[in-house]
Design a protein around this motif. Sequence first.
Motif, PDB file in Angstrom:
ATOM      1  N   VAL B 162     -15.114   5.145  -8.108  1.00  0.00           N
ATOM      2  CA  VAL B 162     -15.329   3.707  -7.920  1.00  0.00           C
ATOM      3  C   VAL B 162     -16.089   3.501  -6.622  1.00  0.00           C
ATOM      4  O   VAL B 162     -15.678   3.995  -5.572  1.00  0.00           O
ATOM      5  CB  VAL B 162     -13.983   2.949  -7.870  1.00  0.00           C
ATOM      6  N   LYS B 173      -9.842 -16.729  -2.632  1.00  0.00           N
ATOM      7  CA  LYS B 173     -11.125 -16.334  -2.063  1.00  0.00           C
ATOM      8  C   LYS B 173     -11.651 -15.082  -2.781  1.00  0.00           C
ATOM      9  O   LYS B 173     -10.881 -14.174  -3.098  1.00  0.00           O
ATOM     10  CB  LYS B 173     -10.922 -16.032  -0.575  1.00  0.00           C
ATOM     11  N   ILE B 175     -13.983 -11.783  -2.629  1.00  0.00           N
ATOM     12  CA  ILE B 175     -14.680 -10.909  -1.670  1.00  0.00           C
ATOM     13  C   ILE B 175     -15.298  -9.712  -2.384  1.00  0.00           C
ATOM     14  O   ILE B 175     -14.908  -9.359  -3.496  1.00  0.00           O
ATOM     15  CB  ILE B 175     -13.743 -10.400  -0.541  1.00  0.00           C
ATOM     16  N   GLU B 176     -16.287  -9.118  -1.703  1.00  0.00           N
ATOM     17  CA  GLU B 176     -16.946  -7.917  -2.220  1.00  0.00           C
ATOM     18  C   GLU B 176     -16.526  -6.726  -1.365  1.00  0.00           C
ATOM     19  O   GLU B 176     -16.452  -6.830  -0.139  1.00  0.00           O
ATOM     20  CB  GLU B 176     -18.472  -8.049  -2.089  1.00  0.00           C
ATOM     21  N   LEU B 177     -16.280  -5.604  -2.013  1.00  0.00           N
ATOM     22  CA  LEU B 177     -16.026  -4.358  -1.296  1.00  0.00           C
ATOM     23  C   LEU B 177     -16.982  -3.315  -1.867  1.00  0.00           C
ATOM     24  O   LEU B 177     -16.952  -3.034  -3.063  1.00  0.00           O
ATOM     25  CB  LEU B 177     -14.578  -3.899  -1.490  1.00  0.00           C
ATOM     26  N   GLY B 178     -17.839  -2.759  -1.013  1.00  0.00           N
ATOM     27  CA  GLY B 178     -18.768  -1.723  -1.479  1.00  0.00           C
ATOM     28  C   GLY B 178     -19.775  -2.266  -2.474  1.00  0.00           C
ATOM     29  O   GLY B 178     -19.976  -3.481  -2.596  1.00  0.00           O
ATOM     30  N   LYS B 180     -23.210  -0.413  -5.140  1.00  0.00           N
ATOM     31  CA  LYS B 180     -23.698   0.723  -5.930  1.00  0.00           C
ATOM     32  C   LYS B 180     -23.902   1.984  -5.105  1.00  0.00           C
ATOM     33  O   LYS B 180     -23.998   3.078  -5.648  1.00  0.00           O
ATOM     34  CB  LYS B 180     -25.010   0.354  -6.615  1.00  0.00           C
ATOM     35  N   SER B 184     -20.561   2.813   2.311  1.00  0.00           N
ATOM     36  CA  SER B 184     -21.285   1.837   3.101  1.00  0.00           C
ATOM     37  C   SER B 184     -20.737   1.830   4.529  1.00  0.00           C
ATOM     38  O   SER B 184     -19.706   2.430   4.811  1.00  0.00           O
ATOM     39  CB  SER B 184     -21.184   0.447   2.472  1.00  0.00           C
ATOM     40  N   GLY B 186     -18.890   0.797   7.840  1.00  0.00           N
ATOM     41  CA  GLY B 186     -17.625   0.108   8.082  1.00  0.00           C
ATOM     42  C   GLY B 186     -16.458   0.747   7.357  1.00  0.00           C
ATOM     43  O   GLY B 186     -16.591   1.831   6.781  1.00  0.00           O
ATOM     44  N   LEU B 187     -15.314   0.065   7.393  1.00  0.00           N
ATOM     45  CA  LEU B 187     -14.106   0.617   6.770  1.00  0.00           C
ATOM     46  C   LEU B 187     -14.285   0.766   5.269  1.00  0.00           C
ATOM     47  O   LEU B 187     -14.900  -0.069   4.625  1.00  0.00           O
ATOM     48  CB  LEU B 187     -12.910  -0.300   7.050  1.00  0.00           C
ATOM     49  N   ASP B 188     -13.702   1.822   4.729  1.00  0.00           N
ATOM     50  CA  ASP B 188     -13.775   2.099   3.298  1.00  0.00           C
ATOM     51  C   ASP B 188     -12.677   1.314   2.581  1.00  0.00           C
ATOM     52  O   ASP B 188     -11.695   1.885   2.106  1.00  0.00           O
ATOM     53  CB  ASP B 188     -13.609   3.607   3.088  1.00  0.00           C
ATOM     54  N   LEU B 189     -12.862   0.013   2.514  1.00  0.00           N
ATOM     55  CA  LEU B 189     -11.828  -0.807   1.875  1.00  0.00           C
ATOM     56  C   LEU B 189     -11.821  -0.621   0.362  1.00  0.00           C
ATOM     57  O   LEU B 189     -10.808  -0.831  -0.297  1.00  0.00           O
ATOM     58  CB  LEU B 189     -12.012  -2.290   2.229  1.00  0.00           C
ATOM     59  N   GLY B 191     -12.115   2.294  -1.197  1.00  0.00           N
ATOM     60  CA  GLY B 191     -11.203   3.416  -1.418  1.00  0.00           C
ATOM     61  C   GLY B 191      -9.764   3.027  -1.146  1.00  0.00           C
ATOM     62  O   GLY B 191      -8.847   3.458  -1.839  1.00  0.00           O
ATOM     63  N   PHE B 443      -4.053  -8.522   3.168  1.00  0.00           N
ATOM     64  CA  PHE B 443      -4.663  -9.024   1.934  1.00  0.00           C
ATOM     65  C   PHE B 443      -3.800 -10.109   1.290  1.00  0.00           C
ATOM     66  O   PHE B 443      -4.303 -11.082   0.766  1.00  0.00           O
ATOM     67  CB  PHE B 443      -4.807  -7.878   0.914  1.00  0.00           C
TER      68      PHE B 443
END
Lengths: 455, 481
Positions: B162, B173, B175-178, B180, B184, B186-189, B191, B443
Amino acid sequence: MSTVTSPALVDRELAAIVGEGNVKRSDFVINGVVPAAVVYPGSPEEVGAILHLANGRDLVVAPAGGLTKQQIGCVPERIDILLSTTRLNKIEEYDPGDLTIVVQAGMSFAEMQRQLGGHQQWVPCDAANLEHATIGGLLATGAAGPLKSTFGHMRDFCIGVQFVTADGKVVKGGGRVVKNVAGYDLMKLLTGSYGSLAVITRANFKVFPRPRQTRTFTCSFHSLDEALQFRTRLFQSPLTPMCMEIISPGASEYLQNQGTVHDPDDYAPELPVSLPAVEWQIVLRATGSDNVLARYARELGPAVTHTLEGAEEEQFWGWICHFEQSVLARHRNAMVLYTHLAIQNVGAALQALQRVAPDYNMIPAAVGRAATGNLVLALMPLAVDPPSAMQYANCVSAFRGLLPPGASAEVAHCPTEAKPHFDVWGTTPTDVNMMRAVKRVIDPKNILNRGRFIV
Amino acid sequence: MDSSIIRQLKKIAGKDAVLDRPEELMLYEYDAGVDKHRPGAVVFAQTTQQVSQVMKLASDKKIPVVPRGAGTGLSGGAIARREAIVLSLARMNKILEIDVPNQRAVVQPGVVNLELSNATAKYGYYYAPDPSSQKACTIGGNVSENSGGPHTLALGVTVNHVTGLEVVLPDGKVIELGGKAQDSTGLDLTGFFVGSEGTMGVVTRITVKLTKLPEHVTTLLAIYNTVEDAANTVVAITQSGVTPAALEMLDGWMVRCVEANVHAGYPEDAAAVLLIELEGMRETVNEQAEAVSAVCMQQKAREVRHAKDEKQRQLLWLGRKTAFGAVGRVSPSYYTQDGVIPRTKVPYTLAEIERISKHYGLIIGNVFHAGDGNLHPLILFDSRDPKQTENSRKAAKEIMACCLKFGGSITGEHGVGLEKMGLMTAMFTEDDLEVMVRLRNAFNPESILNPQKMIPDLHFCREITGPLPKAKFEPVAGLPA
């Protein structure tokens, strides 16, 4: 509420935790900032006591290992304590049959790899400076090299972690088995967190059988387009190379042994390079039996310009892994970026680099993972007319402006004077407010690496 | 459930997208595990915006929400209590994009796991994680549970596949994490989020990696006269330097059970069989098949069979993939365990399970991911017999104790959910769990989402989160006391 504490007093308290001999003055400079004290704890509990003290006094702590990546990031506000994990340097458990290892965070990666090598096993990470880099440091920086193409990076092998939170609690996540979904995946959270969430004190890894035989195939192309078309054909072929690197024309200069560098502020090639450096290269490293390697040679056919084996091959990959170091040894003021790209954006990023560099009096060079979009991009200042601090900033923003949406590029190295003029970390597709919320709950007083990371 | 809430849910998602009659809710009171609870209402979201509106409503009214996919989970993660809303993502089942050049697919959470592989096969790609329930389970559910499957031995579990998520937070709200890219700045949210069992946010869009279909696949069936020899082979194969794509084990009882059900061609007099799959380039697979066969024979295999063609191969796998269903035919109830042990401890642990089985007079079938050390002992019992029910729990508890003794885990791929929550304190200290609660609070600060799951309700939960939603913690059925 912050309490003014005299350094001498803190030193005494630190010495009470770790012993006199393990508190030292620092001569190590991080982006122009000299840490007030360096402390070498000998156990996770001592790390806890140090952080507990720091948290109560609002002292800023920078966790450290082999000091190979401390310059990455923004200029820190201040550093009161450089917390070195180098005394935590033992393998705690290793059973080759289980293919898992438990190791303390301050151990040098290369040392661990040697122990694994005795059983024909390894942790497939080939980041730079592995003799000095520590397990904890590699995790905290999410470091990787060409092997990332196949194996992923530290996040993908780390199956358990012990760490100390800002308030001094010794905490663990994961476990010692390769498959485990009990509790949140704290290993993913800490990998690449640049010491801003917690101090890693121990890590558990799954290890892999080491490939018995490899061979490297170098393929050269007249243009980036041709190289990328070749990459597409590789993706469509049954071949499954272990590494797939793309090398820009300007990079070859830094992928060979070099005579002494007399002045890293004013470096130029000593002799004209034998071949005009105009070619793009795709380099593949394959593993398998003679039969398998013969198949590679057959399928790649005339695209292959060189085949490397044995010591020569090892040396070549060493150069690839140390591309960034090689650039910085010759150009103190070079700028290095790490990209995170969708596979099809590799071309756009490389074009952007080639296009932007000359506008800011820089020479471009790039090496990177063609199959994952993790490139190491270098920009060398022209010796005759070096760029100003602002030009570095403008160059980065011009480059980022040309990247497709969803891409991110952090500046891993540039002159400290340039850093205040732009955002070292840049934009990222992941919600930054959420990252900050995570930072706030785990380090509410922001004592860990304050001001260095994106959070 | 308050009728004004039902009205508002209908207004958000449509009249035919809300269930609140008892006979309808009955269908949503269980998953594939052992616990049961009837929810207050079920709402089927069709868009991210609807999910967001439902969450906003729930947050305002302090109503717990439990996200649900296909309900195939084995740990009670998708079970909601009376005062809670089940938020079903099953109607968000579109594959939004198959991006072959970038080796990615973008899907809604309700897409069924196997359908994605079927849709991408024509391009030469598939989605690698393959839970045994892959014909029914959804990718959103897989993300929440960080699901595994037989083929995760070589290719990794869901989290390794993923790269991007769109998530709706409890307050609505989005939100986007990562995305394609592989990773990326910053923190690997991304994963971190995978495997959070619906306690951090509702996944509404998922970007996954597509894996190139291997050029060649071979499946071997190694047949043993003793369980011990089979278990020793597992250790020997991993040490030989070959990493099979899958390395599964069925004990003799399971073999007979499966044969009676689907006739997969397993020899019924075997004490154990190993199902070994090798994939990759043709040359590699052929060489590995020879090497592995030799290892099996060295470890006293009676025979090693190679699947001659794709039909035979599929038949061998059919046996494995329908094993749980086969057990359902012969026993009124069974209790699936998901313990993990270090690989070298497989032989010892199986002997221990055998001892526990005899001690309690209960049949325990073993079918599991041997290569990962991920055991699935199935404890057979008759739930109408209170003595047997009690013994099954005692047996489960002893098996878990055995796993933990070796530094193992209480769950390799099924998740903690409701079922194993009480065991978390056996693996983690209060400090460990307190940090996890703090992170969850980043979260899901008011515990609106999937409350009282995964992390047991220790005293600190209350201190940090403030008043919890009304749902009370009740003793959990199926959990060892």
